[in-house]
Write a protein that holds these residues in place. Structure first.
Motif, PDB file in Angstrom:
ATOM      1  N   TYR A  16      95.261  36.579  19.697  1.00  0.00           N
ATOM      2  CA  TYR A  16      94.600  36.888  18.427  1.00  0.00           C
ATOM      3  C   TYR A  16      95.010  35.885  17.354  1.00  0.00           C
ATOM      4  CZ  TYR A  16      93.679  41.102  21.005  1.00  0.00           C
ATOM      5  OH  TYR A  16      93.262  41.966  21.984  1.00  0.00           O
ATOM      6  N   THR A  17      94.058  35.583  16.482  1.00  0.00           N
ATOM      7  CA  THR A  17      94.311  34.695  15.363  1.00  0.00           C
ATOM      8  C   THR A  17      93.533  35.211  14.160  1.00  0.00           C
ATOM      9  OG1 THR A  17      94.376  32.357  14.695  1.00  0.00           O
ATOM     10  CG2 THR A  17      92.472  33.053  16.007  1.00  0.00           C
ATOM     11  N   ILE A  18      93.420  34.390  13.133  1.00  0.00           N
ATOM     12  CA  ILE A  18      92.762  34.773  11.885  1.00  0.00           C
ATOM     13  C   ILE A  18      91.558  33.882  11.671  1.00  0.00           C
ATOM     14  CG2 ILE A  18      93.043  34.988   9.374  1.00  0.00           C
ATOM     15  CD1 ILE A  18      96.092  35.180   9.907  1.00  0.00           C
ATOM     16  N   CYS A  19      90.485  34.451  11.137  1.00  0.00           N
ATOM     17  CA  CYS A  19      89.315  33.672  10.754  1.00  0.00           C
ATOM     18  C   CYS A  19      88.845  34.112   9.370  1.00  0.00           C
ATOM     19  CB  CYS A  19      88.182  33.852  11.765  1.00  0.00           C
ATOM     20  SG  CYS A  19      86.704  32.860  11.395  1.00  0.00           S
ATOM     21  N   ASN A  20      88.410  33.156   8.583  1.00  0.00           N
ATOM     22  CA  ASN A  20      87.723  33.438   7.323  1.00  0.00           C
ATOM     23  C   ASN A  20      86.245  33.169   7.568  1.00  0.00           C
ATOM     24  OD1 ASN A  20      86.768  33.656   4.717  1.00  0.00           O
ATOM     25  ND2 ASN A  20      88.231  32.230   3.817  1.00  0.00           N
ATOM     26  N   ASP A  21      85.453  34.230   7.647  1.00  0.00           N
ATOM     27  CA  ASP A  21      84.015  34.107   7.901  1.00  0.00           C
ATOM     28  C   ASP A  21      83.321  33.751   6.589  1.00  0.00           C
ATOM     29  OD1 ASP A  21      81.396  34.305   8.784  1.00  0.00           O
ATOM     30  OD2 ASP A  21      81.374  36.507   8.747  1.00  0.00           O
ATOM     31  N   VAL A  22      83.489  32.512   6.158  1.00  0.00           N
ATOM     32  CA  VAL A  22      82.925  32.057   4.883  1.00  0.00           C
ATOM     33  C   VAL A  22      81.399  32.176   4.937  1.00  0.00           C
ATOM     34  CG1 VAL A  22      82.793  30.142   3.253  1.00  0.00           C
ATOM     35  CG2 VAL A  22      84.883  30.498   4.605  1.00  0.00           C
ATOM     36  N   THR A  23      80.816  32.649   3.835  1.00  0.00           N
ATOM     37  CA  THR A  23      79.400  32.997   3.826  1.00  0.00           C
ATOM     38  C   THR A  23      78.733  32.539   2.535  1.00  0.00           C
ATOM     39  OG1 THR A  23      79.861  34.987   5.140  1.00  0.00           O
ATOM     40  CG2 THR A  23      77.761  34.921   3.971  1.00  0.00           C
ATOM     41  N   ALA A  24      77.621  31.830   2.657  1.00  0.00           N
ATOM     42  CA  ALA A  24      76.768  31.545   1.504  1.00  0.00           C
ATOM     43  C   ALA A  24      75.933  32.799   1.260  1.00  0.00           C
ATOM     44  CB  ALA A  24      75.893  30.331   1.763  1.00  0.00           C
ATOM     45  N   ARG A  25      76.444  33.666   0.396  1.00  0.00           N
ATOM     46  CA  ARG A  25      75.877  35.013   0.270  1.00  0.00           C
ATOM     47  C   ARG A  25      74.446  34.988  -0.251  1.00  0.00           C
ATOM     48  NH1 ARG A  25      78.184  38.383   3.017  1.00  0.00           N
ATOM     49  NH2 ARG A  25      80.175  38.393   1.904  1.00  0.00           N
ATOM     50  N   ASP A  26      74.157  34.112  -1.182  1.00  0.00           N
ATOM     51  CA  ASP A  26      72.795  34.062  -1.714  1.00  0.00           C
ATOM     52  C   ASP A  26      71.794  33.629  -0.650  1.00  0.00           C
ATOM     53  OD1 ASP A  26      74.037  31.550  -1.749  1.00  0.00           O
ATOM     54  OD2 ASP A  26      72.826  30.820  -3.426  1.00  0.00           O
ATOM     55  N   ILE A  27      72.216  32.735   0.233  1.00  0.00           N
ATOM     56  CA  ILE A  27      71.331  32.299   1.316  1.00  0.00           C
ATOM     57  C   ILE A  27      71.155  33.427   2.328  1.00  0.00           C
ATOM     58  CG2 ILE A  27      70.976  30.582   3.119  1.00  0.00           C
ATOM     59  CD1 ILE A  27      70.898  29.520   0.198  1.00  0.00           C
ATOM     60  N   GLN A  28      72.235  34.097   2.685  1.00  0.00           N
ATOM     61  CA  GLN A  28      72.144  35.231   3.605  1.00  0.00           C
ATOM     62  C   GLN A  28      71.185  36.288   3.077  1.00  0.00           C
ATOM     63  OE1 GLN A  28      75.581  37.769   3.708  1.00  0.00           O
ATOM     64  NE2 GLN A  28      75.130  38.560   5.755  1.00  0.00           N
ATOM     65  N   LYS A  29      71.311  36.591   1.788  1.00  0.00           N
ATOM     66  CA  LYS A  29      70.475  37.635   1.186  1.00  0.00           C
ATOM     67  C   LYS A  29      69.014  37.210   1.093  1.00  0.00           C
ATOM     68  CE  LYS A  29      69.885  40.206  -3.140  1.00  0.00           C
ATOM     69  NZ  LYS A  29      70.408  40.418  -4.520  1.00  0.00           N
ATOM     70  N   SER A  30      68.758  35.986   0.639  1.00  0.00           N
ATOM     71  CA  SER A  30      67.376  35.580   0.379  1.00  0.00           C
ATOM     72  C   SER A  30      66.584  35.304   1.648  1.00  0.00           C
ATOM     73  CB  SER A  30      67.356  34.327  -0.512  1.00  0.00           C
ATOM     74  OG  SER A  30      67.935  33.218   0.152  1.00  0.00           O
ATOM     75  N   GLU A  31      67.280  34.867   2.727  1.00  0.00           N
ATOM     76  CA  GLU A  31      66.562  34.506   3.943  1.00  0.00           C
ATOM     77  C   GLU A  31      66.488  35.629   4.958  1.00  0.00           C
ATOM     78  OE1 GLU A  31      68.118  30.806   5.431  1.00  0.00           O
ATOM     79  OE2 GLU A  31      67.530  29.710   3.627  1.00  0.00           O
ATOM     80  N   GLY A  32      67.280  36.686   4.762  1.00  0.00           N
ATOM     81  CA  GLY A  32      67.207  37.818   5.678  1.00  0.00           C
ATOM     82  C   GLY A  32      67.935  37.545   6.985  1.00  0.00           C
ATOM     83  N   GLN A  33      67.511  36.536   7.701  1.00  0.00           N
ATOM     84  CA  GLN A  33      68.195  36.104   8.916  1.00  0.00           C
ATOM     85  C   GLN A  33      69.493  35.412   8.474  1.00  0.00           C
ATOM     86  OE1 GLN A  33      69.351  33.878  11.030  1.00  0.00           O
ATOM     87  NE2 GLN A  33      68.928  34.767  13.018  1.00  0.00           N
ATOM     88  N   TRP A  34      70.627  35.785   9.065  1.00  0.00           N
ATOM     89  CA  TRP A  34      71.920  35.392   8.508  1.00  0.00           C
ATOM     90  C   TRP A  34      72.386  33.990   8.894  1.00  0.00           C
ATOM     91  CZ3 TRP A  34      75.579  40.241   9.192  1.00  0.00           C
ATOM     92  CH2 TRP A  34      75.010  41.325   8.516  1.00  0.00           C
ATOM     93  N   THR A  35      71.714  33.336   9.829  1.00  0.00           N
ATOM     94  CA  THR A  35      72.293  32.154  10.453  1.00  0.00           C
ATOM     95  C   THR A  35      72.657  31.056   9.461  1.00  0.00           C
ATOM     96  OG1 THR A  35      71.138  32.570  12.537  1.00  0.00           O
ATOM     97  CG2 THR A  35      71.913  30.332  12.148  1.00  0.00           C
ATOM     98  N   ARG A  36      71.739  30.611   8.619  1.00  0.00           N
ATOM     99  CA  ARG A  36      72.018  29.445   7.781  1.00  0.00           C
ATOM    100  C   ARG A  36      73.146  29.713   6.792  1.00  0.00           C
ATOM    101  NH1 ARG A  36      69.489  25.606   3.719  1.00  0.00           N
ATOM    102  NH2 ARG A  36      68.528  27.372   2.652  1.00  0.00           N
ATOM    103  N   GLY A  37      73.185  30.932   6.245  1.00  0.00           N
ATOM    104  CA  GLY A  37      74.230  31.249   5.282  1.00  0.00           C
ATOM    105  C   GLY A  37      75.612  31.368   5.894  1.00  0.00           C
ATOM    106  N   LYS A  38      75.664  31.569   7.207  1.00  0.00           N
ATOM    107  CA  LYS A  38      76.944  31.732   7.910  1.00  0.00           C
ATOM    108  C   LYS A  38      77.364  30.470   8.670  1.00  0.00           C
ATOM    109  CE  LYS A  38      77.795  36.342   7.507  1.00  0.00           C
ATOM    110  NZ  LYS A  38      79.112  36.936   7.135  1.00  0.00           N
ATOM    111  N   ALA A  39      76.449  29.524   8.855  1.00  0.00           N
ATOM    112  CA  ALA A  39      76.656  28.460   9.835  1.00  0.00           C
ATOM    113  C   ALA A  39      76.950  27.094   9.235  1.00  0.00           C
ATOM    114  CB  ALA A  39      75.433  28.366  10.748  1.00  0.00           C
ATOM    115  N   VAL A  40      77.244  27.033   7.952  1.00  0.00           N
ATOM    116  CA  VAL A  40      77.537  25.755   7.307  1.00  0.00           C
ATOM    117  C   VAL A  40      78.780  25.119   7.946  1.00  0.00           C
ATOM    118  CG1 VAL A  40      78.111  24.645   5.111  1.00  0.00           C
ATOM    119  CG2 VAL A  40      76.498  26.575   5.162  1.00  0.00           C
ATOM    120  N   ASP A  41      78.766  23.811   8.077  1.00  0.00           N
ATOM    121  CA  ASP A  41      79.921  23.114   8.643  1.00  0.00           C
ATOM    122  C   ASP A  41      81.207  23.512   7.910  1.00  0.00           C
ATOM    123  OD1 ASP A  41      78.166  21.790  10.305  1.00  0.00           O
ATOM    124  OD2 ASP A  41      78.315  19.852   9.283  1.00  0.00           O
ATOM    125  N   GLY A  42      82.223  23.860   8.691  1.00  0.00           N
ATOM    126  CA  GLY A  42      83.520  24.227   8.120  1.00  0.00           C
ATOM    127  C   GLY A  42      83.642  25.663   7.657  1.00  0.00           C
TER     128      GLY A  42
END
Length: 258
Positions: free
Chosen positions: A137-163
């Motif tokens: 087990y380790t730790i992850c910070n699931d960094v999220t572009a929240r406005d993109i997640q909300k506006s696009e509905g499908q979560w991929t782009r807001g969650k998938a940014v490099d880094g």
């Protein structure tokens, strides 16, 4: 056991973490890496993300209080089945790495999470055998572009940014994934405090659900959801995610190019 992936001068390798030394391994421990007998000073190595994942499988809405705090944007009902999404391997960054705030987003959030590192190929596993496939087990910070997640509905782009998936600082074996506390601090101020006993879907059930559809490979990450208290970050902020028994994952936010 504590395992690290690190850089020493120009070399990158896996090692067992001792008190003052890194005990070099021949390969990733989940691939059968063995001790070489070489030891290097721990203070001289730079820690890297302790995984080499082909994918990150993530679960949303796995803490009730987090669902409630996000109800305005994503509804307030606990899901009948786990809500899954994928983050690509290009999201992975390491402890101490900078997180770039993308120019196309107006709100980027932290989400501290427990991450399970897959130790062997897993396909259609049962709940009873699921944890046998987890190396540690380790730790992850699931960094999220929240406005993109909300506006696009499908979560991929807001969650998938490099880094957007800092991982680390180490993998620890022998932990109970249902018995861990999670803390997230922003600029030293506590923002999240949760416990993995609060999961809506336990890790064994989650692994069985995931592997019913897709195969998990050694080194893959399964991140288990975030507790309440998520919020925005801005360039210059420092975010720390801590799980006692694993350590502290620290990253700074920096401005991206326009």
């Amino acid at each position: 056991m504590k395992l690290i992936r690190c850089r020493y001068h120009e070399r990158i390798f896996w090692a067992e973490e001792g008190e003052r030394e890194a005990l070099v391994l021949t390969a990733a421990p989940y691939l059968g890496g063995e001790l070489t007998g070489e030891r290097v000073p721990l203070e001289e190595v730079a820690l890297l993300a302790p995984c080499e994942a082909s994918k990150i499988v993530a679960v949303g809405k796995n803490y009730l209080e987090h669902i409630q705090e996000m109800r305005q944007d994503f509804g307030d009902a606990a899901p009948e089945k786990p809500v899954l999404f994928l983050k690509p391997s290009t999201c992975i960054s390491g402890p101490g790495d900078k997180i770039t705030y993308p120019a196309f987003s107006k709100r980027v959030d932290y989400e501290g999470e427990l991450a399970a590192v897959v130790g062997k190929r897993m396909s259609q596993v049962s709940e009873d055998e699921a944890l046998e496939g987890i190396f540690g087990y380790t730790i992850c910070n699931d960094v999220t572009a929240r406005d993109i997640q909300k506006s696009e509905g499908q979560w991929t782009r807001g969650k998938a940014v490099d880094g957007f998936a800092p991982v680390g600082p180490r993998v620890v074996t022998g932990l109970d994934p249902a018995g861990l506390e999670i803390f997230t601090r922003l600029n030293g101020e506590m923002r999240q405090h949760g416990h993995t006993s609060q999961f809506i879907t336990s890790l064994p059930k989650l692994l069985a659900f995931i592997t019913e559809a897709m195969t998990l490979l050694p080194g893959d990450l399964v991140i288990t959801g975030t507790p309440a208290g998520v919020g925005p970050m801005v360039p210059g902020d420092v975010v720390e995610v801590e799980i006692p028994g694993i350590g502290v994952l620290e990253n700074q936010i920096v401005k991206g190019e326009d």
